[in-house]
Design an enzyme around this catalytic site. Structure first.
Site, PDB file in Angstrom:
ATOM      1  N   ASP A   8     -12.890   2.222   2.828  1.00  0.00           N
ATOM      2  CA  ASP A   8     -13.208   2.046   4.255  1.00  0.00           C
ATOM      3  C   ASP A   8     -12.432   3.048   5.113  1.00  0.00           C
ATOM      4  O   ASP A   8     -11.332   3.461   4.749  1.00  0.00           O
ATOM      5  CB  ASP A   8     -12.850   0.603   4.657  1.00  0.00           C
ATOM      6  CG  ASP A   8     -13.490   0.207   5.977  1.00  0.00           C
ATOM      7  OD1 ASP A   8     -14.364   0.946   6.471  1.00  0.00           O
ATOM      8  OD2 ASP A   8     -13.104  -0.841   6.513  1.00  0.00           O
ATOM      9  N   ASN A  22     -25.157  -1.884   5.000  1.00  0.00           N
ATOM     10  CA  ASN A  22     -25.095  -0.470   5.419  1.00  0.00           C
ATOM     11  C   ASN A  22     -26.470   0.143   5.707  1.00  0.00           C
ATOM     12  O   ASN A  22     -26.570   1.164   6.385  1.00  0.00           O
ATOM     13  CB  ASN A  22     -24.376   0.403   4.379  1.00  0.00           C
ATOM     14  CG  ASN A  22     -22.877   0.205   4.350  1.00  0.00           C
ATOM     15  OD1 ASN A  22     -22.237   0.422   3.336  1.00  0.00           O
ATOM     16  ND2 ASN A  22     -22.299  -0.223   5.467  1.00  0.00           N
TER      17      ASN A  22
HETATM   18  C1  FPP Z   1     -16.810   3.133   4.721  1.00  0.00           C
HETATM   19  O1  FPP Z   1     -16.338   3.868   5.809  1.00  0.00           O
HETATM   20  C2  FPP Z   1     -17.482   3.950   3.713  1.00  0.00           C
HETATM   21  C3  FPP Z   1     -18.794   3.866   3.363  1.00  0.00           C
HETATM   22  C4  FPP Z   1     -19.746   2.938   3.984  1.00  0.00           C
HETATM   23  C5  FPP Z   1     -19.362   4.732   2.327  1.00  0.00           C
HETATM   24  C6  FPP Z   1     -18.470   5.145   1.189  1.00  0.00           C
HETATM   25  C7  FPP Z   1     -18.980   6.443   0.729  1.00  0.00           C
HETATM   26  C8  FPP Z   1     -18.246   7.472   0.278  1.00  0.00           C
HETATM   27  C9  FPP Z   1     -16.797   7.409   0.050  1.00  0.00           C
HETATM   28  C10 FPP Z   1     -18.954   8.772   0.058  1.00  0.00           C
HETATM   29  C11 FPP Z   1     -19.233   9.217  -1.284  1.00  0.00           C
HETATM   30  C12 FPP Z   1     -19.474   8.212  -2.347  1.00  0.00           C
HETATM   31  C13 FPP Z   1     -19.840   8.547  -3.588  1.00  0.00           C
HETATM   32  C14 FPP Z   1     -19.989   7.501  -4.612  1.00  0.00           C
HETATM   33  C15 FPP Z   1     -20.084   9.944  -3.965  1.00  0.00           C
HETATM   34  P1  FPP Z   1     -16.947   3.543   7.233  1.00  0.00           P
HETATM   35  O2  FPP Z   1     -18.059   4.477   7.468  1.00  0.00           O
HETATM   36  O3  FPP Z   1     -17.283   2.097   7.319  1.00  0.00           O
HETATM   37  O4  FPP Z   1     -15.727   3.889   8.161  1.00  0.00           O
HETATM   38  P2  FPP Z   1     -15.329   3.200   9.549  1.00  0.00           P
HETATM   39  O5  FPP Z   1     -15.038   1.772   9.247  1.00  0.00           O
HETATM   40  O6  FPP Z   1     -14.118   3.977   9.954  1.00  0.00           O
HETATM   41  O7  FPP Z   1     -16.484   3.389  10.470  1.00  0.00           O
END
Ligand code: FPP
Length: 245
Positions: A20, A68
């Site tokens: 996250d 998501n």
């Molecule tokens: C959460 O951060 C992250 C995600 C919803 C996606 C996770 C994806 C990756 C790490 C990219 C690559 C993955 C692979 C398997 C190649 P957020 O967007 O919720 O962050 P925030 O809470 O700060 O908005």
């Protein structure tokens, strides 16, 4: 953080990670959220590499939740493209390191190309046994449990099993994670202290570890710190300290 401090005899058999903070990381730098996801992919690589080197047998990463899908289309499309490009780029490293790729979730909901790429890497790596990396994609734990209940109810209705046969093992065998051990250590980055519908059944006895580090900044030392923290805890599974000793 000194890797040698880790007791190799007491490694978590299964580490699960809620990655996250990508969006906030990008915002802090005045960039678009997708810039955070691109850099999150680098943290994924380093986490897999470190876990494999230490000898952790199972690593499960929450890459995309059922919720998501509600994000802006550009962000969803970018995440799917990142998945495909990461799979293409990393397949050789996974195979060279004897790592099995696995995926859990409603995979049918993924774009065709992502499904194909995923199936291909999973097929190529299916016999690898150094470590299993599981990507949770379009994953929701309540949906997973609901699906297990439907399958079991259908088996009862068709007289394949009786209600008396239903125990924790059977339920476990009907989850997406049927071939994985329970989670020992659950890590969530970015300072949020929530589970967000991730592996609710599987974390029953997991140690929970929350860190303020935003996912794109998560590196080898942070993983080592989490494992050392885990090794300093006493896991009682409902027993008293005296019973354990
Ligand atoms: C959460 O951060 C992250 C995600 C919803 C996606 C996770 C994806 C990756 C790490 C990219 C690559 C993955 C692979 C398997 C190649 P957020 O967007 O919720 O962050 P925030 O809470 O700060 O908005």
């Amino acid at each position: 953080m000194n890797e040698n401090l880790i007791n190799k005899e007491n490694l978590p058999k299964h580490i699960a990670v809620i990655m996250d903070g990508n969006g906030r990381w990008a915002k802090q730098k005045g960039k678009l959220r997708i810039f955070g996801h691109e850099n999150g992919a680098k943290a994924v690589r380093e986490t897999i590499e470190t876990a494999a080197r230490l000898g952790v047998k199972n690593l499960t990463l929450y890459a995309f939740s059922t919720e998501n899908w509600n994000r802006p289309k550009l962000e969803v499309d970018t995440l799917m493209k990142l998945l495909v490009s990461a799979l293409k780029k990393e397949v050789k490293t996974l195979l060279d390191n004897n790592i099995r790729l696995n995926a859990i979730g409603n995979l049918d909901a993924l774009p065709e190309q992502a499904q194909q790429e995923l199936m291909e890497v999973m097929a190529k790596s299916k016999d690898n046994d150094h470590m299993t990396v599981t990507l949770a994609l379009s994953y929701g734990s309540r949906e997973e449990i609901k699906n297990a209940v439907v399958q079991l109810a259908t088996k009862v209705k068709n007289n394949i099993i009786s209600p008396d046969d239903i125990d924790e093992t059977i339920i476990n065998n009907h989850l997406y994670t049927h071939d994985l051990p329970d989670v020992d250590l659950l890590i969530r980055t970015s300072g949020e202290c929530r589970i967000s519908n991730f592996l609710l059944w599987q974390i029953a006895y997991a140690e929970l570890y929350f860190t303020d580090v935003l996912w794109p900044d998560f590196r080898k030392d942070h993983l080592i710190e989490a494992i050392l923290n885990y090794q300093n805890r006493e896991r009682r599974f409902g027993k008293t300290s005296e019973q354990l000793n």
